[in-house]
Design an enzyme around this catalytic site. Structure first.
Site, PDB file in Angstrom:
ATOM      1  N   ARG A  45      -6.396   4.537  -1.444  1.00  0.00           N
ATOM      2  CA  ARG A  45      -7.540   3.655  -1.678  1.00  0.00           C
ATOM      3  C   ARG A  45      -8.545   3.860  -0.558  1.00  0.00           C
ATOM      4  NH1 ARG A  45      -5.735  -2.433  -2.967  1.00  0.00           N
ATOM      5  NH2 ARG A  45      -7.312  -2.903  -1.388  1.00  0.00           N
ATOM      6  N   LYS A  54       1.369  -8.628  -2.973  1.00  0.00           N
ATOM      7  CA  LYS A  54       0.893  -9.490  -4.065  1.00  0.00           C
ATOM      8  C   LYS A  54       0.793  -8.704  -5.372  1.00  0.00           C
ATOM      9  CE  LYS A  54      -3.048 -10.583  -2.019  1.00  0.00           C
ATOM     10  NZ  LYS A  54      -3.043  -9.887  -0.710  1.00  0.00           N
ATOM     11  N   ARG A  57      -9.960 -16.825  -1.726  1.00  0.00           N
ATOM     12  CA  ARG A  57      -9.865 -16.252  -0.380  1.00  0.00           C
ATOM     13  C   ARG A  57     -10.616 -17.062   0.665  1.00  0.00           C
ATOM     14  NH1 ARG A  57      -8.445 -10.676  -2.066  1.00  0.00           N
ATOM     15  NH2 ARG A  57      -8.341  -9.364  -0.230  1.00  0.00           N
ATOM     16  N   ARG A 100      -0.049   3.952   2.421  1.00  0.00           N
ATOM     17  CA  ARG A 100      -0.027   3.681   0.983  1.00  0.00           C
ATOM     18  C   ARG A 100      -0.807   4.714   0.176  1.00  0.00           C
ATOM     19  NH1 ARG A 100      -1.910  -2.159  -1.294  1.00  0.00           N
ATOM     20  NH2 ARG A 100      -4.006  -1.542  -0.702  1.00  0.00           N
ATOM     21  N   ARG A 124     -10.104  -5.988   7.284  1.00  0.00           N
ATOM     22  CA  ARG A 124      -9.504  -6.832   6.236  1.00  0.00           C
ATOM     23  C   ARG A 124      -8.538  -7.850   6.849  1.00  0.00           C
ATOM     24  NH1 ARG A 124      -7.420  -1.988   3.048  1.00  0.00           N
ATOM     25  NH2 ARG A 124      -6.209  -3.402   1.734  1.00  0.00           N
TER      26      ARG A 124
END
Ligand code: ADP
Ligand code: ZN
Length: 215
Positions: free
Chosen positions: A161, A13, A89, A128, A172
């Site tokens: 992160r 996204k 969400r 990531r 998540r």
């Protein structure tokens, strides 16, 4: 026309939002980015949101509502097309968004869902990293920097992160399946949903989004 980019964590996204912002003049609004900024700056909102973000849980709707409203009111909404990334969400936030849209006369929105499997989400998020200076993204599983730990573009230090750790990634994903994914049924019923295969390369996904926007 405003756009909601929908999809699980790691579905791309944020990446697609950056392309759309640059090439199609959307105003990008990421609730995740706004929260991370508030946390770094230790604002009162950031202090309230921190523990939820660190655990991978949803930040309370009232806090999210005030962030979104504040961000939208910052710009002259008459001339802007907004792109929502990571919002709404849950069903409460869908209702909230409806209220904000009518208050600010923002018109309609279209939803594009980036479909990515749980396995791919885990593969992407677990590797990531991004540059702390310029924000350029890498992945230690398949898009490595030339020099370990350093950005190819600017030499800045690469960092992960804090919520991209195995435990929080699992949480998540769980929250996504439980609270967020069910919204797809609602959007589908409203007739403004298009699903896109999100596992191809960034440029192909972008082209697919383009096609939807033009169609
Ligand atoms: P991702 O989609 O990869 O999980 P985001 O940057 O969108 O990343 O979100 C990071 C975290 O910020 C979420 O796990 C959640 O704690 C919080 N968050 C972001 N957007 C929302 C939202 N709309 N409602 C509640 N919490 C949110
Ligand atoms: Zn860099």
């Amino acid at each position: 026309m405003n756009l909601i980019l929908f999809g699980p964590p790691g579905s791309g996204k944020g990446t697609q939002a950056k392309y759309l912002e640059k090439r199609m003049n959307f105003r990008h609004l990421s609730t995740g980015d706004a929260l991370r900024e508030a946390i770094v700056n230790e604002t009162s909102l950031g202090r309230k949101a921190k523990e939820y973000v660190e655990k991978g849980q949803l930040v309370p709707d009232s806090l999210i509502g005030s962030i979104v409203r504040a961000k939208l009111e910052e710009v002259d909404s008459g001339s802007a097309h907004f792109l929502f990334d990571g919002y709404p969400r849950n069903m409460e936030q869908v209702k909230q968004l409806g209220g904000i849209f009518s208050d600010l006369s923002l018109g309609d929105y279209r939803v594009i869902s980036l479909e990515v499997s749980d396995e791919e989400v885990i593969r992407r998020l677990s590797g990531r990293v991004s540059c702390s200076q310029c924000g350029n993204g890498y992945n230690l599983n398949y898009k490595q920097p030339k020099r370990p730990g350093l950005c190819d573009k600017c030499g800045g230090a690469l960092s992960r992160r804090s919520d991209d750790n195995p435990e929080t990634i699992r949480e998540r994903l769980k929250v996504y399946h439980l609270e967020t994914k069910p919204l797809l049924d609602y959007f589908a019923k409203n007739g403004n949903l298009t699903r896109i295969q999100g596992e191809s390369d960034e440029e192909s996904v972008y082209q697919a989004i383009q096609k939807v926007m033009k169609g």
